[in-house]
Design an enzyme around this catalytic site. Structure first.
Site, PDB file in Angstrom:
ATOM      1  N   PRO A 274       7.045 -28.668 -23.642  1.00 14.84           N
ATOM      2  CA  PRO A 274       5.686 -29.165 -23.217  1.00 14.84           C
ATOM      3  C   PRO A 274       4.613 -29.256 -24.258  1.00 14.84           C
ATOM      4  O   PRO A 274       4.703 -28.496 -25.366  1.00 14.84           O
ATOM      5  CB  PRO A 274       5.353 -27.732 -22.428  1.00 14.84           C
ATOM      6  CG  PRO A 274       5.670 -26.603 -23.062  1.00 14.84           C
ATOM      7  CD  PRO A 274       7.206 -27.214 -23.511  1.00 14.84           C
ATOM      8  N   GLY A 275       3.909 -30.062 -24.279  1.00  8.49           N
ATOM      9  CA  GLY A 275       2.869 -30.489 -25.383  1.00  8.49           C
ATOM     10  C   GLY A 275       1.446 -30.526 -24.680  1.00  8.49           C
ATOM     11  O   GLY A 275       0.724 -29.533 -24.586  1.00  8.49           O
ATOM     12  N   ARG A 312      -7.259 -42.167 -27.545  1.00  8.92           N
ATOM     13  CA  ARG A 312      -6.493 -42.613 -26.282  1.00  8.92           C
ATOM     14  C   ARG A 312      -7.214 -43.443 -25.580  1.00  8.92           C
ATOM     15  O   ARG A 312      -6.505 -44.550 -24.720  1.00  8.92           O
ATOM     16  CB  ARG A 312      -6.363 -41.477 -25.577  1.00  8.92           C
ATOM     17  CG  ARG A 312      -5.614 -40.282 -26.349  1.00  8.92           C
ATOM     18  CD  ARG A 312      -5.200 -38.904 -25.463  1.00  8.92           C
ATOM     19  NE  ARG A 312      -4.218 -39.161 -24.625  1.00  8.92           N
ATOM     20  CZ  ARG A 312      -4.406 -39.393 -23.529  1.00  8.92           C
ATOM     21  NH1 ARG A 312      -5.650 -39.341 -22.924  1.00  8.92           N
ATOM     22  NH2 ARG A 312      -3.305 -39.730 -22.494  1.00  8.92           N
ATOM     23  N   TYR A 316      -4.570 -46.553 -24.635  1.00  8.90           N
ATOM     24  CA  TYR A 316      -4.046 -46.585 -23.296  1.00  8.90           C
ATOM     25  C   TYR A 316      -5.080 -46.705 -22.184  1.00  8.90           C
ATOM     26  O   TYR A 316      -4.772 -46.831 -21.050  1.00  8.90           O
ATOM     27  CB  TYR A 316      -3.432 -45.078 -22.983  1.00  8.90           C
ATOM     28  CG  TYR A 316      -2.481 -44.459 -24.137  1.00  8.90           C
ATOM     29  CD1 TYR A 316      -1.405 -44.980 -24.457  1.00  8.90           C
ATOM     30  CD2 TYR A 316      -2.893 -43.505 -24.637  1.00  8.90           C
ATOM     31  CE1 TYR A 316      -0.575 -44.538 -25.436  1.00  8.90           C
ATOM     32  CE2 TYR A 316      -2.277 -42.985 -25.884  1.00  8.90           C
ATOM     33  CZ  TYR A 316      -1.057 -43.291 -25.881  1.00  8.90           C
ATOM     34  OH  TYR A 316      -0.466 -42.865 -27.062  1.00  8.90           O
ATOM     35  N   CYS A 342     -16.010 -50.931 -36.178  1.00  2.55           N
ATOM     36  CA  CYS A 342     -15.734 -52.458 -36.059  1.00  2.55           C
ATOM     37  C   CYS A 342     -15.087 -52.928 -35.207  1.00  2.55           C
ATOM     38  O   CYS A 342     -14.166 -53.621 -35.593  1.00  2.55           O
ATOM     39  CB  CYS A 342     -16.037 -52.932 -37.536  1.00  2.55           C
ATOM     40  SG  CYS A 342     -17.618 -52.366 -38.391  1.00  2.55           S
ATOM     41  N   TYR A 371      -3.223 -34.662 -28.476  1.00  9.46           N
ATOM     42  CA  TYR A 371      -3.121 -36.479 -29.025  1.00  9.46           C
ATOM     43  C   TYR A 371      -4.510 -36.809 -29.162  1.00  9.46           C
ATOM     44  O   TYR A 371      -4.910 -37.803 -28.967  1.00  9.46           O
ATOM     45  CB  TYR A 371      -2.412 -37.409 -27.895  1.00  9.46           C
ATOM     46  CG  TYR A 371      -1.003 -36.511 -27.425  1.00  9.46           C
ATOM     47  CD1 TYR A 371      -0.026 -36.581 -28.334  1.00  9.46           C
ATOM     48  CD2 TYR A 371      -0.672 -36.060 -26.145  1.00  9.46           C
ATOM     49  CE1 TYR A 371       1.190 -36.265 -27.999  1.00  9.46           C
ATOM     50  CE2 TYR A 371       0.557 -35.631 -25.968  1.00  9.46           C
ATOM     51  CZ  TYR A 371       1.609 -35.614 -26.630  1.00  9.46           C
ATOM     52  OH  TYR A 371       2.681 -35.209 -26.225  1.00  9.46           O
TER      53      TYR A 371
HETATM   54  N1  LLP Z   1       9.428 -34.178 -26.068  1.00  8.26           N
HETATM   55  C1  LLP Z   1       9.701 -35.316 -26.705  1.00  8.26           C
HETATM   56  C2  LLP Z   1      10.862 -35.750 -27.112  1.00  8.26           C
HETATM   57  C3  LLP Z   1       8.478 -36.256 -26.482  1.00  8.26           C
HETATM   58  O1  LLP Z   1       8.616 -37.343 -26.943  1.00  8.26           O
HETATM   59  C4  LLP Z   1       7.246 -35.728 -26.163  1.00  8.26           C
HETATM   60  C5  LLP Z   1       6.092 -36.614 -26.170  1.00  8.26           C
HETATM   61  C6  LLP Z   1       7.212 -34.459 -25.744  1.00  8.26           C
HETATM   62  C7  LLP Z   1       8.319 -33.441 -25.736  1.00  8.26           C
HETATM   63  C8  LLP Z   1       5.894 -33.757 -25.296  1.00  8.26           C
HETATM   64  O2  LLP Z   1       5.359 -34.442 -23.804  1.00  8.26           O
HETATM   65  P1  LLP Z   1       4.153 -33.909 -23.428  1.00  8.26           P
HETATM   66  O3  LLP Z   1       4.659 -32.646 -22.597  1.00  8.26           O
HETATM   67  O4  LLP Z   1       3.103 -33.998 -24.160  1.00  8.26           O
HETATM   68  O5  LLP Z   1       3.895 -34.872 -22.427  1.00  8.26           O
HETATM   69  N2  LLP Z   1       0.076 -40.277 -27.313  1.00  8.26           N
HETATM   70  C9  LLP Z   1       0.332 -40.159 -25.962  1.00  8.26           C
HETATM   71  C10 LLP Z   1       1.494 -39.124 -25.487  1.00  8.26           C
HETATM   72  C11 LLP Z   1       2.833 -39.469 -26.305  1.00  8.26           C
HETATM   73  C12 LLP Z   1       3.951 -38.690 -25.762  1.00  8.26           C
HETATM   74  C13 LLP Z   1       4.999 -38.456 -26.668  1.00  8.26           C
HETATM   75  N3  LLP Z   1       6.075 -37.605 -26.552  1.00  8.26           N
HETATM   76  C14 LLP Z   1      -0.830 -39.675 -24.867  1.00  8.26           C
HETATM   77  O6  LLP Z   1      -1.952 -39.845 -25.799  1.00  8.26           O
HETATM   78  O7  LLP Z   1      -0.958 -39.912 -24.009  1.00  8.26           O
END
Ligand code: LLP
Length: 412
Positions: A274-275, A312, A316, A342, A371
């Site tokens: 989880p992130g 973001r 997105y 700019c 992020y």
């Molecule tokens: N594991 C892998 C292999 C990943 O590629 C990612 C995220 C995670 C775990 C963690 O995912 P999470 O739990 O955070 O959803 N920059 C984008 C999100 C990109 C996610 C990339 N990979 C944003 O700001 O929404």
């Protein structure tokens, strides 16, 4: 209990006034809440308590050393995608045996660095990468534990830029071609296939896509067992969504219960990455109103944070709640909240109802802990924001604001 709360007419981060933080440390300013980080990690991790598991926080979401240290102290492992993230995780005191390494483009030097550290495993995304890991490990006299990242072709129903588990995405190995990859790995001397890995996307707001992927992985697991492979780990990646606006993502408890029901009895150690769900709502971005102006068709609030600080919305079209740090009770108007960069794409909020604000007042941009800083840049030669970690009444400068000297340091 929310740790970013209005108290006596102004916003507090835990026990500290956000206005005081902005006055002391300037803006744009990232502010994180230690209590929220702890609560989120513990809520997530405890949801899997009845299974053998390892929660590997995904460093890319927020890689500040202070955040990593705090999570490491709670027992977190880490999911990394580069040598730089490995360096940070080790510096934060994460045991190498709790680190998994994902990503489609690992370089030989990074593979060596990870083998030297003794990480738990590589999540391998192509057969060429497998051969490369085998080659590097062999030269070092080591055996690398690996999982293949399986692309299950499941639609996570999220933004196309953050969907990763569809056939058309660059990630992982096609599930139908993966058995051959495992057979190849089994026959190589310096890699040992020990797990299956999958990550289908980010900001998922329902459990179904995870379960759909899991069904496919379990069928696949049976096939690997029939090949006499000793698979001991199942890494389900990250992706659980958070509330930015009106989303109603499942609580980690619900997510954990659904997975436990299916996986509880299998002799597998479950890895989760989880992130966002850990750090997203543990951070805000504080910014100051520089100017307001009207065009015939629009009202603009020009603030000192920009797309280089939080990309973001520009990248997105993401929604981040924006509110006054100290609400003044003026009537709402329809505005764009924009930065000094700019580019027409430089906005934090578009067509948003916001009470009328004035020069010098401050706004909080919510859900900016994931992020946010990690995707920031120096575009327009803007020094990157400072980061503050609040823990109760305690204020920790987690990252000093960059200076003009830091902008040019590598060029002198
Ligand atoms: N594991 C892998 C292999 C990943 O590629 C990612 C995220 C995670 C775990 C963690 O995912 P999470 O739990 O955070 O959803 N920059 C984008 C999100 C990109 C996610 C990339 N990979 C944003 O700001 O929404």
């Amino acid at each position: 209990m929310h740790h970013f709360q209005q108290r006596n007419g102004t916003l507090f981060a835990e026990g500290v006034s956000v206005t005081e933080l902005a006055e002391a440390h300037g803006t744009p300013l990232y502010v994180y809440s230690a209590a929220t980080l702890k609560r989120h990690f513990e809520a997530f991790d405890s949801a899997f308590a009845s299974m053998e598991h390892l929660t590997c926080y995904s460093v890319k979401a927020n890689s500040n050393l202070h955040v990593l240290r705090l999570l490491a102290s709670l027992g977190a492992g880490m999911d990394i995608v580069s040598g730089g993230e490995l360096y940070r995780a080790l510096l934060a005191g994460v045991p190498a045996g709790k680190i998994v390494y994902s990503g489609v483009g690992k370089k030989p030097a990074e593979i060596r660095q990870a083998l030297e550290a003794g990480i738990l495993m590589f999540n391998v995304e192509s057969t060429q990468e497998l051969l490369r890991i085998n080659e590097v490990a062999k030269a070092m006299g080591k055996v690398a534990q690996i999982s293949f990242r399986i692309n299950p072709d499941v639609d996570p129903k999220t933004h196309p830029y953050i969907s990763t588990g569809l056939k058309k995405n660059k990630f992982g190995l096609n599930i139908d071609l993966s058995l051959d990859a495992y057979a190849l790995a089994r026959d190589l001397p310096a890699v040992e296939p020990v797990g299956i890995d999958c990550h289908i996307g980010s900001q998922l707001t329902t459990i179904e896509p995870f379960m759909e992927a899991l069904d496919k992985l379990l069928i696949f697991y049976d096939k690997l067992k029939a090949m006499n492979l000793d698979i001991r780990y199942l890494d389900l990646g990250g992706g659980l969504g958070i509330n930015y606006d009106e989303e109603q993502p499942p609580h980690p408890k619900e997510f954990g219960a659904a997975l436990t029901k299916v996986l509880g009895k299998l002799p597998l150690k479950i890895i989760l990455e989880p992130g966002r769900v850990i750090v997203g709502n543990a951070g805000i971005l504080v910014t100051e109103v520089l100017y307001t102006k009207q065009s015939p068709t629009k009202s603009f609030v020009i603030v000192d944070a920009a797309m280089n600080d939080l990309v973001r919305p520009s990248l997105y079209g993401s929604f981040h709640r924006v509110e006054e740090v100290t609400p003044q009770g003026r009537p709402a108007q329809d505005v764009d909240v924009v930065g000094p960069i700019c580019e027409s794409g430089d906005f934090l909020a578009k067509d948003r109802q916001l009470p009328e604000v004035r020069q010098g007042e401050r706004l909080a941009v919510y859900s900016a802990g994931a992020y946010g800083f990690t995707m920031s840049s120096n575009y327009n030669s803007r020094p990157r924001a400072a980061e503050i970690l609040v823990d109760g009444e305690q204020v920790i400068v987690a990252r000093r604001r960059e200076t003009f000297e830091s902008l040019v340091a590598q060029e002198l």
